[in-house]
Design a protein around this motif. Structure first.
Motif, PDB file in Angstrom:
ATOM      1  N   GLU A   8       0.839  -1.205   0.000  1.00 35.91           N
ATOM      2  CA  GLU A   8       0.000   0.000   0.000  1.00 35.91           C
ATOM      3  C   GLU A   8       0.877   1.258   0.000  1.00 35.91           C
ATOM      4  O   GLU A   8       0.566   2.235  -0.679  1.00 35.91           O
ATOM      5  N   LEU A   9       1.977   1.222   0.744  1.00 32.89           N
ATOM      6  CA  LEU A   9       2.912   2.333   0.747  1.00 32.89           C
ATOM      7  C   LEU A   9       3.512   2.527  -0.641  1.00 32.89           C
ATOM      8  O   LEU A   9       3.545   3.642  -1.167  1.00 32.89           O
ATOM      9  N   ARG A  10       3.969   1.449  -1.250  1.00 33.33           N
ATOM     10  CA  ARG A  10       4.582   1.510  -2.588  1.00 33.33           C
ATOM     11  C   ARG A  10       3.604   2.089  -3.601  1.00 33.33           C
ATOM     12  O   ARG A  10       3.939   3.002  -4.353  1.00 33.33           O
ATOM     13  N   LEU A  11       2.381   1.582  -3.606  1.00 33.34           N
ATOM     14  CA  LEU A  11       1.385   2.058  -4.571  1.00 33.34           C
ATOM     15  C   LEU A  11       1.019   3.518  -4.326  1.00 33.34           C
ATOM     16  O   LEU A  11       0.794   4.281  -5.279  1.00 33.34           O
ATOM     17  N   GLY A  12       0.971   3.916  -3.068  1.00 34.35           N
ATOM     18  CA  GLY A  12       0.697   5.310  -2.754  1.00 34.35           C
ATOM     19  C   GLY A  12       1.780   6.235  -3.269  1.00 34.35           C
ATOM     20  O   GLY A  12       1.497   7.310  -3.807  1.00 34.35           O
ATOM     21  N   MET A  13       3.044   5.826  -3.129  1.00 34.97           N
ATOM     22  CA  MET A  13       4.149   6.648  -3.622  1.00 34.97           C
ATOM     23  C   MET A  13       4.159   6.699  -5.142  1.00 34.97           C
ATOM     24  O   MET A  13       4.405   7.746  -5.733  1.00 34.97           O
ATOM     25  N   ILE A  14       3.838   5.581  -5.790  1.00 36.19           N
ATOM     26  CA  ILE A  14       3.746   5.576  -7.252  1.00 36.19           C
ATOM     27  C   ILE A  14       2.645   6.521  -7.701  1.00 36.19           C
ATOM     28  O   ILE A  14       2.789   7.255  -8.673  1.00 36.19           O
ATOM     29  N   GLY A  15       1.544   6.536  -6.958  1.00 33.45           N
ATOM     30  CA  GLY A  15       0.412   7.383  -7.302  1.00 33.45           C
ATOM     31  C   GLY A  15       0.699   8.872  -7.221  1.00 33.45           C
ATOM     32  O   GLY A  15      -0.047   9.683  -7.775  1.00 33.45           O
ATOM     33  N   LEU A  16       1.767   9.247  -6.551  1.00 30.00           N
ATOM     34  CA  LEU A  16       2.126  10.660  -6.463  1.00 30.00           C
ATOM     35  C   LEU A  16       2.659  11.200  -7.782  1.00 30.00           C
ATOM     36  O   LEU A  16       2.691  12.402  -7.989  1.00 30.00           O
ATOM     37  N   GLY A  17       3.081  10.315  -8.658  1.00 31.59           N
ATOM     38  CA  GLY A  17       3.610  10.749  -9.949  1.00 31.59           C
ATOM     39  C   GLY A  17       5.036  11.262  -9.836  1.00 31.59           C
ATOM     40  O   GLY A  17       5.752  10.968  -8.893  1.00 31.59           O
ATOM     41  N   THR A  18       5.411  12.083 -10.798  1.00 32.00           N
ATOM     42  CA  THR A  18       6.778  12.583 -10.883  1.00 32.00           C
ATOM     43  C   THR A  18       6.844  13.996 -10.351  1.00 32.00           C
ATOM     44  O   THR A  18       5.972  14.792 -10.662  1.00 32.00           O
ATOM     45  N   PRO A  19       7.850  14.374  -9.594  1.00 31.35           N
ATOM     46  CA  PRO A  19       8.887  13.478  -9.098  1.00 31.35           C
ATOM     47  C   PRO A  19       8.423  12.788  -7.815  1.00 31.35           C
ATOM     48  O   PRO A  19       7.881  13.423  -6.924  1.00 31.35           O
ATOM     49  N   ALA A  61       7.713  21.620   0.375  1.00 26.61           N
ATOM     50  CA  ALA A  61       6.571  21.589   1.296  1.00 26.61           C
ATOM     51  C   ALA A  61       5.382  20.889   0.641  1.00 26.61           C
ATOM     52  O   ALA A  61       4.663  20.130   1.297  1.00 26.61           O
ATOM     53  N   ALA A  62       5.192  21.111  -0.648  1.00 24.97           N
ATOM     54  CA  ALA A  62       4.083  20.463  -1.353  1.00 24.97           C
ATOM     55  C   ALA A  62       4.268  18.951  -1.395  1.00 24.97           C
ATOM     56  O   ALA A  62       3.310  18.193  -1.189  1.00 24.97           O
ATOM     57  N   GLN A  63       5.490  18.508  -1.647  1.00 23.03           N
ATOM     58  CA  GLN A  63       5.755  17.073  -1.674  1.00 23.03           C
ATOM     59  C   GLN A  63       5.593  16.483  -0.272  1.00 23.03           C
ATOM     60  O   GLN A  63       5.062  15.384  -0.126  1.00 23.03           O
ATOM     61  N   HIS A  64       6.020  17.203   0.747  1.00 22.20           N
ATOM     62  CA  HIS A  64       5.858  16.757   2.135  1.00 22.20           C
ATOM     63  C   HIS A  64       4.384  16.514   2.435  1.00 22.20           C
ATOM     64  O   HIS A  64       4.016  15.468   2.987  1.00 22.20           O
ATOM     65  N   GLU A  65       3.536  17.446   2.082  1.00 21.41           N
ATOM     66  CA  GLU A  65       2.099  17.311   2.327  1.00 21.41           C
ATOM     67  C   GLU A  65       1.502  16.154   1.539  1.00 21.41           C
ATOM     68  O   GLU A  65       0.661  15.415   2.047  1.00 21.41           O
ATOM     69  N   ALA A  66       1.934  15.973   0.292  1.00 15.84           N
ATOM     70  CA  ALA A  66       1.414  14.880  -0.547  1.00 15.84           C
ATOM     71  C   ALA A  66       1.809  13.522   0.040  1.00 15.84           C
ATOM     72  O   ALA A  66       0.982  12.602   0.124  1.00 15.84           O
ATOM     73  N   VAL A  67       3.059  13.392   0.462  1.00 17.58           N
ATOM     74  CA  VAL A  67       3.520  12.136   1.055  1.00 17.58           C
ATOM     75  C   VAL A  67       2.788  11.882   2.370  1.00 17.58           C
ATOM     76  O   VAL A  67       2.350  10.758   2.631  1.00 17.58           O
ATOM     77  N   LEU A  68       2.632  12.912   3.181  1.00 19.46           N
ATOM     78  CA  LEU A  68       1.928  12.754   4.451  1.00 19.46           C
ATOM     79  C   LEU A  68       0.491  12.280   4.239  1.00 19.46           C
ATOM     80  O   LEU A  68       0.003  11.422   4.973  1.00 19.46           O
ATOM     81  N   ARG A  69      -0.172  12.792   3.212  1.00 16.70           N
ATOM     82  CA  ARG A  69      -1.539  12.324   2.897  1.00 16.70           C
ATOM     83  C   ARG A  69      -1.550  10.831   2.598  1.00 16.70           C
ATOM     84  O   ARG A  69      -2.416  10.093   3.066  1.00 16.70           O
ATOM     85  N   ARG A  72      -0.882   8.823   5.845  1.00 15.24           N
ATOM     86  CA  ARG A  72      -2.069   8.797   6.702  1.00 15.24           C
ATOM     87  C   ARG A  72      -3.138   7.876   6.135  1.00 15.24           C
ATOM     88  O   ARG A  72      -3.841   7.202   6.886  1.00 15.24           O
ATOM     89  N   SER A  73      -3.268   7.837   4.829  1.00 11.62           N
ATOM     90  CA  SER A  73      -4.290   6.962   4.231  1.00 11.62           C
ATOM     91  C   SER A  73      -3.931   5.490   4.407  1.00 11.62           C
ATOM     92  O   SER A  73      -4.805   4.649   4.575  1.00 11.62           O
ATOM     93  N   VAL A  74      -2.643   5.195   4.393  1.00 14.73           N
ATOM     94  CA  VAL A  74      -2.174   3.823   4.580  1.00 14.73           C
ATOM     95  C   VAL A  74      -2.129   3.471   6.068  1.00 14.73           C
ATOM     96  O   VAL A  74      -2.249   2.315   6.434  1.00 14.73           O
ATOM     97  N   HIS A  75      -1.952   4.484   6.911  1.00 16.78           N
ATOM     98  CA  HIS A  75      -1.901   4.333   8.372  1.00 16.78           C
ATOM     99  C   HIS A  75      -0.727   3.445   8.772  1.00 16.78           C
ATOM    100  O   HIS A  75      -0.894   2.298   9.191  1.00 16.78           O
ATOM    101  N   VAL A  76       0.474   4.021   8.618  1.00 17.47           N
ATOM    102  CA  VAL A  76       1.697   3.276   8.896  1.00 17.47           C
ATOM    103  C   VAL A  76       2.394   3.814  10.138  1.00 17.47           C
ATOM    104  O   VAL A  76       2.259   4.985  10.485  1.00 17.47           O
ATOM    105  N   PRO A  77       3.168   2.967  10.826  1.00 15.36           N
ATOM    106  CA  PRO A  77       3.927   3.426  11.983  1.00 15.36           C
ATOM    107  C   PRO A  77       5.144   4.223  11.525  1.00 15.36           C
ATOM    108  O   PRO A  77       5.912   3.756  10.695  1.00 15.36           O
ATOM    109  N   GLY A  78       5.291   5.429  12.044  1.00 13.28           N
ATOM    110  CA  GLY A  78       6.426   6.222  11.623  1.00 13.28           C
ATOM    111  C   GLY A  78       6.532   7.553  12.324  1.00 13.28           C
ATOM    112  O   GLY A  78       5.713   7.882  13.191  1.00 13.28           O
ATOM    113  N   VAL A  79       7.549   8.303  11.929  1.00 16.49           N
ATOM    114  CA  VAL A  79       7.799   9.622  12.483  1.00 16.49           C
ATOM    115  C   VAL A  79       8.176  10.581  11.363  1.00 16.49           C
ATOM    116  O   VAL A  79       8.644  10.171  10.300  1.00 16.49           O
TER     117      VAL A  79
END
Length: 100
Positions: A8-19, A61-69, A72-79
């Protein structure tokens, strides 16, 4: 984390597109930390039983917010880190972990 969560993490990151954000992985047993990589489709594919953590580096900052979304949708343990995020596959027993 189990393989479903890693996928789910991998697919979410792929879904962000480039870069897409860059990542590196630490092996639980050897302590080896991989080189930074940005290719989530093939290079992050597979089993992650030995991944202690994956660190995700963001460049804006935009990429930070996109990754954080995604996290959160995947609900993973992290910091949150100075350069992005660290997602845990394993933590020592008794360690408190936040979920993004």
């Amino acid at each position: 984390m189990n393989n479903t969560k890693w996928e789910e993490l991998r697919l979410g990151m792929i879904g962000l597109g480039t870069p897409s954000p860059r990542f590196r992985v630490r092996n639980l047993h050897s302590g080896y930390v991989s080189a930074w990589d940005g290719e989530w489709f093939h290079h992050f594919y597979g089993h992650h039983e030995e991944d202690e953590w994956v660190e995700i580096s963001v460049t804006s900052a935009a990429q930070h917010e996109a990754v954080l979304r995604v996290l959160r949708s995947v609900h993973v343990p992290g910091v949150t880190t100075e350069t992005g995020f660290k997602i845990f596959g394993y933590v020592p027993r008794g360690t408190h972990v936040e979920y993004l």
